[in-house]
Motif scaffolding. Structure first.
Motif, PDB file in Angstrom:
ATOM      1  N   GLY A 375       0.941  -0.917   0.058  1.00 40.34           N
ATOM      2  CA  GLY A 375       0.109   0.153  -0.121  1.00 40.34           C
ATOM      3  C   GLY A 375       0.424   1.332   0.068  1.00 40.34           C
ATOM      4  O   GLY A 375       1.912   1.413  -0.755  1.00 40.34           O
ATOM      5  N   PRO A 376       0.115   1.989   0.477  1.00 39.64           N
ATOM      6  CA  PRO A 376       0.933   3.253   0.561  1.00 39.64           C
ATOM      7  C   PRO A 376       2.282   3.818   0.897  1.00 39.64           C
ATOM      8  O   PRO A 376       3.490   4.161   0.269  1.00 39.64           O
ATOM      9  CB  PRO A 376       0.230   4.265   1.556  1.00 39.64           C
ATOM     10  CG  PRO A 376      -1.365   3.745   1.509  1.00 39.64           C
ATOM     11  CD  PRO A 376      -1.256   2.699   1.306  1.00 39.64           C
ATOM     12  N   LEU A 377       2.400   2.809   2.145  1.00 42.81           N
ATOM     13  CA  LEU A 377       4.424   3.056   2.732  1.00 42.81           C
ATOM     14  C   LEU A 377       4.923   2.163   1.799  1.00 42.81           C
ATOM     15  O   LEU A 377       6.007   2.780   1.480  1.00 42.81           O
ATOM     16  CB  LEU A 377       4.132   1.871   3.946  1.00 42.81           C
ATOM     17  CG  LEU A 377       4.718   2.345   4.687  1.00 42.81           C
ATOM     18  CD1 LEU A 377       5.539   3.536   5.172  1.00 42.81           C
ATOM     19  CD2 LEU A 377       5.000   1.605   6.461  1.00 42.81           C
ATOM     20  N   ALA A 378       4.399   1.478   1.248  1.00 47.41           N
ATOM     21  CA  ALA A 378       5.528   0.797  -0.162  1.00 47.41           C
ATOM     22  C   ALA A 378       6.137   1.464  -1.371  1.00 47.41           C
ATOM     23  O   ALA A 378       6.273   1.265  -1.659  1.00 47.41           O
ATOM     24  CB  ALA A 378       5.420  -1.089  -0.308  1.00 47.41           C
ATOM     25  N   PHE A 379       4.977   2.204  -1.115  1.00 51.32           N
ATOM     26  CA  PHE A 379       4.082   2.711  -2.767  1.00 51.32           C
ATOM     27  C   PHE A 379       5.576   4.262  -2.246  1.00 51.32           C
ATOM     28  O   PHE A 379       6.222   4.379  -3.782  1.00 51.32           O
ATOM     29  CB  PHE A 379       3.249   3.349  -2.644  1.00 51.32           C
ATOM     30  CG  PHE A 379       2.357   4.734  -3.672  1.00 51.32           C
ATOM     31  CD1 PHE A 379       2.843   4.513  -4.799  1.00 51.32           C
ATOM     32  CD2 PHE A 379       2.959   6.029  -3.768  1.00 51.32           C
ATOM     33  CE1 PHE A 379       2.162   5.298  -5.489  1.00 51.32           C
ATOM     34  CE2 PHE A 379       1.967   7.332  -4.234  1.00 51.32           C
ATOM     35  CZ  PHE A 379       2.463   6.828  -6.477  1.00 51.32           C
ATOM     36  N   ALA A 380       5.415   4.953  -0.865  1.00 49.83           N
ATOM     37  CA  ALA A 380       5.813   5.720  -0.763  1.00 49.83           C
ATOM     38  C   ALA A 380       7.426   5.414  -0.736  1.00 49.83           C
ATOM     39  O   ALA A 380       8.661   6.256  -1.519  1.00 49.83           O
ATOM     40  CB  ALA A 380       5.831   6.502   0.199  1.00 49.83           C
ATOM     41  N   SER A 381       7.724   4.516  -0.115  1.00 51.32           N
ATOM     42  CA  SER A 381       8.944   3.573   0.099  1.00 51.32           C
ATOM     43  C   SER A 381       9.844   3.559  -1.431  1.00 51.32           C
ATOM     44  O   SER A 381      10.884   3.740  -1.790  1.00 51.32           O
ATOM     45  CB  SER A 381       9.761   2.226   0.766  1.00 51.32           C
ATOM     46  OG  SER A 381       8.685   2.149   1.529  1.00 51.32           O
TER      47      SER A 381
END
Ligand SMILES: Cc1cc2nc3c(=O)[nH]c(=O)nc-3n(C[C@H](O)[C@H](O)[C@H](O)COP(=O)(O)OP(=O)(O)OC[C@H]3O[C@@H](n4cnc5c(N)ncnc54)[C@H](O)[C@@H]3O)c2cc1C
Length: 422
Positions: A375-381
């Motif tokens: 999700g967003p955390l993986a996307f931002a990473s």
């Protein structure tokens, strides 16, 4: 034909992640290095699918080599095709017969598409290994959309547009996700509303799942996310033939296809085979732990051109981080070779791997402990890691300007550019 021989301390064939990292290390010691690539830029393969889907401009993923080395006169950049390599002689030959010879030869020519002999794949599908591949695919997609838009504007509807992506690894997943998201989120703002309704993306893979190296949880997340973007998943079946109007699957059934993207496999570049070195899986050279070719003094093989031992009986995957680290490490070992020091076995620092699916949707296994992110955390990473890896500030600025516009405003300023299709 000229038969010029010029001597360099080090010759590097291929200026990708591995070759550039090695040259940068050698530049610090002012070692006379010839860096040869067929392109005058370093291409950033992990973002090619974003060029293909008009998220980034070709310039954002291509760093001019002469700019990268402008402060390092010891590194001579040469834009040329290497037609053959003689590993035992530590020399390379250009198409006009020019020969360059060195004390140390580095082979970092990367990988190319592997069609595994599938009939028609070479002629009718688009690989994704170079900026030219990405712009050709972008042009083909835009041409299909323009054609459909014209039909919809004149008749109120259009013929279906089917895109088939072959291969459910990271390249296939990222490409299918990016095309699916373009259809869902972006096309309605640019084209007649019949066009997105008539577009379908199919993702085909032999295996029973996407993203083989990732955990089952991340595979399930990926599959669900792709399906949410409208991607039709065809797992457990291969593509046995590609034709101008579609593909044949291994069970004999057929799928219509206007655009076929081949993300179904890779092998070492053909020039690697010319070197006279023993090759193993994928046509890559099985190197020793210190990254040298076994039994051939003064020859290093790096990145996607090599099967690099992982220290526990296997080999490291074909990843940008492996290529870059192997380049830096080889640079250090070459300095040792030339100064009477000791070569050391390659110590890879495993930072994990990740794949982008779409806006706010990605998967990552981070670090040697494989911490799972979705999700967003993986996307931002993913965005942070890829921005940091871009080889040049100019490219970083280009990407950082395009991503917010793309992911927040659904705008695609690159929609009209690209070379004409093949
Ligand atoms: C679409 C795609 C997405 C990817 N995504 C990721 C990702 O998200 N994360 C990740 O870690 N890895 C990713 N990878 C893998 C990563 O890009 C490669 O592992 C990495 O680029 C390998 O680096 P390299 O230096 O060995 O080869 P390359 O980067 O391929 O460089 C090889 C160079 O050699 C040159 N060359 C080849 N033959 C000749 C010749 N005969 N004469 C002159 N020059 C020649 C080429 O022009 C090229 O510049 C991706 C790969 C692809 C294709």
């Amino acid at each position: 034909m000229s038969d010029t021989v010029r001597d360099y301390q080090v010759i590097i064939v291929g200026a990708g992640f591995a070759g550039v990292a090695a040259a940068q290390r050698l530049a610090k010691e002012r070692i006379r290095t010839l860096l040869i690539d067929r392109n005058n830029y370093q291409q950033f393969q992990p973002l090619l699918y974003q060029v293909a889907t008009a998220q980034l401009a070709a310039n954002d993923v291509a760093a001019p080599l002469r700019s990268l080395f402008r402060k390092h006169p010891s590194v001579r950049v040469l834009t040329a095709e290497v037609s053959s390599i003689d590993a035992r002689d530590r020399s390379v030959t250009l198409p006009d017969g020019t020969v360059f010879r060195s004390d140390v030869l580095v082979i970092s020519a990367g990988a190319e598409v592997n069609y595994f002999g599938t009939p028609g794949a070479d002629e009718f599908s688009y690989p994704l290994y170079s900026v030219d591949d990405a712009t050709a695919l972008a042009s083909s997609l835009v041409e299909q959309l323009d054609r459909a838009d014209t039909a919809a504007a004149t008749h109120g509807d259009c013929e279906p547009i089917d895109v088939v992506v072959v291969g459910g690894g990271p390249t296939g997943v990222e490409t299918a996700g990016a095309i699916g998201e373009t259809i869902e989120r972006v096309l309605p703002h640019y084209f007649h509303d019949a066009v997105p309704r008539r577009c379908t993306v199919h993702l085909v893979d032999h295996g029973d799942t996407v993203l083989k190296p990732f955990s089952e949880k991340l595979q399930r997340y990926t599959r669900r996310s792709l399906e949410r973007l409208g991607v039709v998943m065809l797992m457990g079946t291969g593509v046995s033939e590609v034709r101008a109007d579609g593909v044949t699957l291994s069970d004999g059934s057929t799928l219509p296809a206007h655009v076929v993207v081949w993300a179904g496999g890779l092998k070492a570049r053909s020039v690697v085979a010319s070197a006279g070195l023993e090759t193993g899986r994928g046509g890559r050279v099985d190197v020793d732990a210190d990254l040298t070719a076994p039994g051939v003094p003064g020859v290093y093989v790096l990145g996607d051109a090599a099967n690099i031992p992982d220290g526990s009986g296997g080999t490291l995957p074909q990843l940008g981080s492996v290529a870059m680290q192997s380049g830096k490490w080889a640079g250090r070992n070459i300095v040792a070779d030339l100064t009477g020091g000791q070569r050391r076995p390659f110590g890879y620092v495993d930072k994990g791997f990740m794949a982008m699916i779409g806006r706010m949707s990605a998967v990552a296994e981070v670090g040697p402990k494989r911490i799972e992110l979705t999700g967003p955390l993986a996307f931002a990473s993913w965005l942070a890691v890829h921005a940091a890896l871009l080889p040049q500030a100019r490219a970083r600025i280009g990407a950082l300007a395009s991503w917010p516009r793309d992911y927040l405003s659904r705008s695609r300023s690159q929609f009209v550019v690209g070379n004409r299709p093949r």
